[in-house]
Design a protein around this motif. Structure first.
Motif, mmCIF file in Angstrom:
data_model
loop_
_atom_site.group_PDB
_atom_site.id
_atom_site.type_symbol
_atom_site.label_atom_id
_atom_site.label_comp_id
_atom_site.label_asym_id
_atom_site.label_seq_id
_atom_site.Cartn_x
_atom_site.Cartn_y
_atom_site.Cartn_z
ATOM 1 N N MET A 1 0.822 -1.190 0.000
ATOM 2 C CA MET A 1 0.000 0.000 0.000
ATOM 3 C C MET A 1 0.869 1.258 0.000
ATOM 4 S SD MET A 1 -3.075 0.118 -0.348
ATOM 5 C CE MET A 1 -4.554 0.969 -0.124
ATOM 6 N N ASN A 2 2.078 1.128 0.515
ATOM 7 C CA ASN A 2 2.971 2.270 0.561
ATOM 8 C C ASN A 2 3.378 2.712 -0.842
ATOM 9 O OD1 ASN A 2 4.319 4.228 1.941
ATOM 10 N ND2 ASN A 2 6.137 2.987 2.326
ATOM 11 N N VAL A 7 3.145 6.677 -5.485
ATOM 12 C CA VAL A 7 2.720 6.971 -6.856
ATOM 13 C C VAL A 7 1.770 8.162 -6.877
ATOM 14 C CG1 VAL A 7 1.357 6.085 -8.795
ATOM 15 C CG2 VAL A 7 3.062 4.637 -7.731
ATOM 16 N N MET A 8 0.843 8.226 -5.910
ATOM 17 C CA MET A 8 -0.175 9.272 -5.905
ATOM 18 C C MET A 8 0.293 10.576 -5.260
ATOM 19 S SD MET A 8 -2.597 8.146 -7.631
ATOM 20 C CE MET A 8 -3.834 9.390 -7.339
ATOM 21 N N ASN A 9 1.493 10.607 -4.723
ATOM 22 C CA ASN A 9 2.009 11.815 -4.106
ATOM 23 C C ASN A 9 2.154 12.923 -5.153
ATOM 24 O OD1 ASN A 9 2.990 13.509 -2.163
ATOM 25 N ND2 ASN A 9 5.089 12.728 -2.288
ATOM 26 N N GLY A 10 1.485 14.053 -4.935
ATOM 27 C CA GLY A 10 1.526 15.170 -5.875
ATOM 28 C C GLY A 10 0.542 15.039 -7.020
#
Length: 129
Positions: A1-2, A7-10
């Protein structure tokens, strides 16, 4: 999950417009399956691609503005359906329009013929409840 967080950061992520695009894509896919007209199934790819482009976009401000425009269009439609659903839930009352001013007046059901007085214009009219 990390790894998903990395990947979704930003990235913009999912919003109401993205969900609406996915729903449109699913509806087009289902419509394309039944009559075996594959044009709809092919067209279903377009909103799906747009949805994923929006989700993984880094231009957060622009995606937010697009979502706000969609909500400005969608919310009046949704509120209309909500009001109709709320009216149909009320089984103990009937709704009548005042013949003079057009205001909706709510009266209890099962009282027979009653004289209704409009709260706005004070017009009296007789209706069966």
């Amino acid at each position: 999950m990390n790894w998903l967080r990395k990947v979704m950061n930003g990235r913009y992520g999912v919003d109401q417009l993205s969900i609406a695009l996915l729903v449109i894509s699913v509806i087009l896919t289902i419509v394309g399956i039944f009559p075996k007209v594959h044009v709809f199934s092919t067209l279903a790819i377009i909103p799906m691609i747009l949805c994923y482009l929006r989700i993984f976009s880094r231009n957060i401000r622009k995606r937010y503005e697009e979502n706000q425009k969609f909500l400005n269009f969608w919310n009046p439609i949704r509120n209309t359906f909500k009001k109709k659903a709320e009216r149909s839930k009320d089984k103990a009352h009937r709704l009548y329009k005042c013949p003079k001013c057009g205001k909706t007046v709510r009266v209890p059901k099962g009282k027979g013929k009653i004289c209704i007085t409009c709260p706005i214009c004070k017009e009296e009219f007789i209706r069966k409840s």
